[in-house]
Scaffold this motif. Structure first.
Motif, PDB file in Angstrom:
ATOM      1  N   LEU A   1     -12.902 -16.427 -25.385  1.00  0.00           N
ATOM      2  CA  LEU A   1     -12.119 -15.131 -24.725  1.00  0.00           C
ATOM      3  C   LEU A   1     -11.425 -15.319 -23.664  1.00  0.00           C
ATOM      4  N   GLY A   2     -10.276 -14.725 -23.568  1.00  0.00           N
ATOM      5  CA  GLY A   2      -9.281 -14.756 -22.449  1.00  0.00           C
ATOM      6  C   GLY A   2      -8.470 -13.028 -22.621  1.00  0.00           C
ATOM      7  N   THR A   3      -9.161 -12.389 -21.659  1.00  0.00           N
ATOM      8  CA  THR A   3      -8.816 -10.972 -21.792  1.00  0.00           C
ATOM      9  C   THR A   3      -7.221 -10.788 -21.739  1.00  0.00           C
ATOM     10  N   ASP A   4      -6.576 -11.492 -20.748  1.00  0.00           N
ATOM     11  CA  ASP A   4      -5.328 -11.211 -20.368  1.00  0.00           C
ATOM     12  C   ASP A   4      -5.258  -9.796 -19.884  1.00  0.00           C
ATOM     13  N   SER A   5      -6.301  -9.455 -19.263  1.00  0.00           N
ATOM     14  CA  SER A   5      -6.369  -8.308 -18.553  1.00  0.00           C
ATOM     15  C   SER A   5      -5.271  -8.216 -17.580  1.00  0.00           C
ATOM     16  N   ALA A   6      -4.290  -7.282 -17.525  1.00  0.00           N
ATOM     17  CA  ALA A   6      -3.073  -7.278 -16.872  1.00  0.00           C
ATOM     18  C   ALA A   6      -2.822  -5.913 -16.159  1.00  0.00           C
ATOM     19  N   PRO A   7      -3.158  -5.587 -14.814  1.00  0.00           N
ATOM     20  CA  PRO A   7      -2.938  -4.503 -14.222  1.00  0.00           C
ATOM     21  C   PRO A   7      -1.638  -4.235 -13.812  1.00  0.00           C
ATOM     22  N   HIS A   8      -1.074  -2.777 -14.431  1.00  0.00           N
ATOM     23  CA  HIS A   8       0.145  -2.432 -13.650  1.00  0.00           C
ATOM     24  C   HIS A   8      -0.193  -1.107 -13.399  1.00  0.00           C
ATOM     25  N   THR A   9       0.690  -0.470 -12.627  1.00  0.00           N
ATOM     26  CA  THR A   9       0.135   0.728 -12.193  1.00  0.00           C
ATOM     27  C   THR A   9       0.893   1.716 -13.129  1.00  0.00           C
ATOM     28  N   ASP A  10       0.364   3.016 -13.314  1.00  0.00           N
ATOM     29  CA  ASP A  10       0.739   4.028 -14.211  1.00  0.00           C
ATOM     30  C   ASP A  10       2.398   4.071 -14.225  1.00  0.00           C
ATOM     31  N   GLU A  11       2.677   4.170 -13.059  1.00  0.00           N
ATOM     32  CA  GLU A  11       4.145   4.617 -12.642  1.00  0.00           C
ATOM     33  C   GLU A  11       4.900   3.286 -13.264  1.00  0.00           C
ATOM     34  N   ASN A  12       4.568   2.261 -13.294  1.00  0.00           N
ATOM     35  CA  ASN A  12       5.276   1.036 -13.936  1.00  0.00           C
ATOM     36  C   ASN A  12       5.016   0.932 -15.408  1.00  0.00           C
ATOM     37  N   LYS A  13       3.978   1.639 -16.058  1.00  0.00           N
ATOM     38  CA  LYS A  13       3.939   1.523 -17.444  1.00  0.00           C
ATOM     39  C   LYS A  13       4.516   2.649 -18.110  1.00  0.00           C
ATOM     40  N   GLU A  14       4.323   3.733 -17.641  1.00  0.00           N
ATOM     41  CA  GLU A  14       4.786   4.841 -18.034  1.00  0.00           C
ATOM     42  C   GLU A  14       6.459   5.294 -17.822  1.00  0.00           C
ATOM     43  N   SER A  15       7.141   4.402 -18.139  1.00  0.00           N
ATOM     44  CA  SER A  15       8.285   4.379 -17.596  1.00  0.00           C
ATOM     45  C   SER A  15       9.466   4.104 -18.621  1.00  0.00           C
ATOM     46  N   CYS A  16      10.846   4.227 -18.394  1.00  0.00           N
ATOM     47  CA  CYS A  16      11.821   3.883 -19.423  1.00  0.00           C
ATOM     48  C   CYS A  16      11.969   2.560 -19.725  1.00  0.00           C
TER      49      CYS A  16
ATOM     50  N   GLU B   1      -8.342   3.296  -9.233  1.00  0.00           N
ATOM     51  CA  GLU B   1      -7.501   3.448  -7.998  1.00  0.00           C
ATOM     52  C   GLU B   1      -7.110   2.279  -7.439  1.00  0.00           C
ATOM     53  N   THR B   2      -5.747   1.902  -7.029  1.00  0.00           N
ATOM     54  CA  THR B   2      -5.655   0.618  -6.307  1.00  0.00           C
ATOM     55  C   THR B   2      -4.682   0.650  -5.070  1.00  0.00           C
ATOM     56  N   GLY B   3      -4.552   1.837  -4.338  1.00  0.00           N
ATOM     57  CA  GLY B   3      -3.895   2.120  -3.164  1.00  0.00           C
ATOM     58  C   GLY B   3      -2.213   2.017  -3.461  1.00  0.00           C
ATOM     59  N   GLU B   4      -1.827   1.112  -4.744  1.00  0.00           N
ATOM     60  CA  GLU B   4      -0.452   1.278  -4.961  1.00  0.00           C
ATOM     61  C   GLU B   4      -0.122   2.251  -6.074  1.00  0.00           C
ATOM     62  N   GLY B   5      -1.343   2.994  -6.735  1.00  0.00           N
ATOM     63  CA  GLY B   5      -1.124   3.802  -7.530  1.00  0.00           C
ATOM     64  C   GLY B   5      -2.483   3.554  -8.543  1.00  0.00           C
ATOM     65  N   PRO B   6      -2.464   4.563  -9.624  1.00  0.00           N
ATOM     66  CA  PRO B   6      -3.649   4.292 -10.511  1.00  0.00           C
ATOM     67  C   PRO B   6      -3.309   3.152 -11.545  1.00  0.00           C
TER      68      PRO B   6
ATOM     69  N   HIS C   1      -5.169 -11.957 -15.075  1.00  0.00           N
ATOM     70  CA  HIS C   1      -4.265 -11.520 -13.986  1.00  0.00           C
ATOM     71  C   HIS C   1      -4.748 -10.538 -12.848  1.00  0.00           C
ATOM     72  N   LEU C   2      -4.920 -11.292 -11.598  1.00  0.00           N
ATOM     73  CA  LEU C   2      -5.586 -10.304 -10.819  1.00  0.00           C
ATOM     74  C   LEU C   2      -4.644  -9.808  -9.552  1.00  0.00           C
ATOM     75  N   ARG C   3      -3.316 -10.430  -9.725  1.00  0.00           N
ATOM     76  CA  ARG C   3      -2.011  -9.798  -8.677  1.00  0.00           C
ATOM     77  C   ARG C   3      -2.488 -10.301  -7.152  1.00  0.00           C
ATOM     78  N   ASP C   4      -2.495  -9.514  -6.298  1.00  0.00           N
ATOM     79  CA  ASP C   4      -2.654  -9.813  -4.790  1.00  0.00           C
ATOM     80  C   ASP C   4      -2.667  -8.525  -4.269  1.00  0.00           C
ATOM     81  N   GLY C   5      -3.090  -8.624  -3.058  1.00  0.00           N
ATOM     82  CA  GLY C   5      -3.017  -7.716  -2.139  1.00  0.00           C
ATOM     83  C   GLY C   5      -3.806  -6.356  -2.341  1.00  0.00           C
ATOM     84  N   ALA C   6      -3.499  -5.103  -2.571  1.00  0.00           N
ATOM     85  CA  ALA C   6      -4.294  -3.951  -2.509  1.00  0.00           C
ATOM     86  C   ALA C   6      -4.684  -4.023  -4.179  1.00  0.00           C
ATOM     87  N   VAL C   7      -3.825  -4.247  -5.089  1.00  0.00           N
ATOM     88  CA  VAL C   7      -4.127  -4.207  -6.499  1.00  0.00           C
ATOM     89  C   VAL C   7      -5.385  -5.394  -6.728  1.00  0.00           C
ATOM     90  N   LEU C   8      -5.340  -6.464  -6.203  1.00  0.00           N
ATOM     91  CA  LEU C   8      -6.049  -7.617  -6.141  1.00  0.00           C
ATOM     92  C   LEU C   8      -7.563  -7.060  -5.806  1.00  0.00           C
TER      93      LEU C   8
END
Ligand code: DOR
Ligand code: ZN
Length: 346
Positions: A245-260, A326-331, A16-23
């Motif tokens: 190997l398929g890593t399924d490396s999947a970036p989400h910002t800490d704010e979106n991971k460390e959430s309720c 660091e991604t620009g949208e958060g770490p 997963h590469l996403r788009d924009g700043a995260v990409l």
């Protein structure tokens, strides 16, 4: 003391590469060690048509820092409205290397996925005809099925019936997390392959839940019991050509991971090859790492192996990986195996 291992440059058959700043932030983490990757199409909105895949590929290539080379292998997101002719055209032009099946609602951005498999039959038949692989997120989504059983139930209820109904369809069962998945791939023919992630070789479900909830270990399919992790390790380190190997490396910002209501995904692009070297060494299978990371995938996808090599080095002192990107949208937090890793890519 230092040990080193040189292997054909690897590929990542699920990324997963996403788009924009995260990409822009995460792409170098993969391109540093990998030549190619199968790029997941679950953007918002998803990458459905050949034209959308071409435009996403261009955005990926423009995000690549100067001096790095990387080939994105594009995929299309299968919907009930996917046009078989568009898929065939995108495959024949060489742009698209696979179509991705998300059962609707199974995971991040899968709302446009498939509910009624009869509606995608013409696409699957066209894919069987032209030899284009179907990458499958293998989990049922029925509310009454326990989340830890969703992969095993998917094999019986969906995967096996779809494969039987579409002879010749080439399928990758992605991010296998169960012994059931491993056994299913092993009991079938060369038209079925399976990818395994780095993190599922390292964590079981205790890592997510014992001693406090660890959101950075939460991904889908969720890690299962230890016996399943051991089955994945045995398959990955066996050299069996059906597993790669398929890593399924999947970036989400800490704010979106460390959430309720935290997002699913482990970000392993940064340290995957070092982690794998350590895993394969622990299992006395360093000689099988090249098959898993660099040879079995191209063979399944009928692509040439990469020309270059990478060298993995083991040292006496633990490797310092960045804790976050660091991604620009958060770490984005880099996957931490929870123990020191002595390998690195030279
Ligand atoms: O953990 C996951 N993250 N599993 C998926 O299937 C999707 C992915 C994502 O896109 O974040
Ligand atoms: Zn994925």
């Amino acid at each position: 003391m230092s040990t080193s291992l040189t292997i054909t440059r690897p590929d990542d058959w699920h990324l997963h590469l996403r788009d924009g700043a995260v990409l822009r932030a995460v792409l170098p983490e993969t391109a540093r060690d990998f030549s190619r990757a199968i790029i997941m199409p679950n953007l918002v909105p998803p990458v459905v048509t050949g034209a959308e895949a071409a435009s996403y590929r261009d955005r990926i290539l423009s995000a690549l820092p100067e001096g790095m080379t990387f080939e994105p292998l594009m995929t299309l997101y299968l919907t009930e409205d996917t046009d078989p002719a568009d898929v065939a055209l995108a495959a024949e032009s060489g742009l698209v290397k696979a179509v991705k099946l998300y059962p609707a609602g199974a995971t991040t951005n899968s709302a446009s996925g498939v509910r009624d498999f009869d509606r995608v039959r013409p696409v699957l038949e066209k894919m069987a005809e032209i030899g284009l692989p179907l990458c499958v997120h293998g989990e049922v989504t029925d509310a009454e099925i326990d989340i830890f059983d969703r992969e095993a139930v998917f094999i019986d209820r969906v995967l096996d019936p779809v494969r039987r109904a579409t002879p010749g369809l080439r399928v990758v069962m992605e991010h296998i997390t169960t012994k059931d998945g491993i056994d299913y791939v092993k009991s079938n023919d060369a038209d079925l392959g399976g990818t395994i992630t780095t993190h599922h070789l390292i964590i079981n479900r205790n890592h997510i839940l014992v001693g406090g909830i660890k959101p950075h270990y939460y991904c889908l399919p969720v890690a299962k019991r230890e016996e399943h992790r051991l089955a994945l390790r045995a398959a990955a380190t066996s050299g069996d050509a059906r597993f790669f190997l398929g890593t399924d490396s999947a970036p989400h910002t800490d704010e979106n991971k460390e959430s309720c209501c935290g997002c699913a995904g482990c970000f392993t692009a940064t340290n995957t090859m070092a982690l794998l070297a350590q895993v394969f060494e622990e299992d006395e299978a360093l000689d099988k790492l090249e098959a898993f990371a660099s040879k079995n995938g191209p063979a399944f996808y009928r692509l040439p192996e990469n020309d270059g090599t990478i060298t993995l080095v083991k040292s006496d002192t633990p490797t310092d990986f960045p804790e976050k990107i660091e991604t620009g949208e958060g770490p984005v937090t880099v996957f931490d195996p929870g123990y020191p890793v002595y390998w690195s890519v030279a």
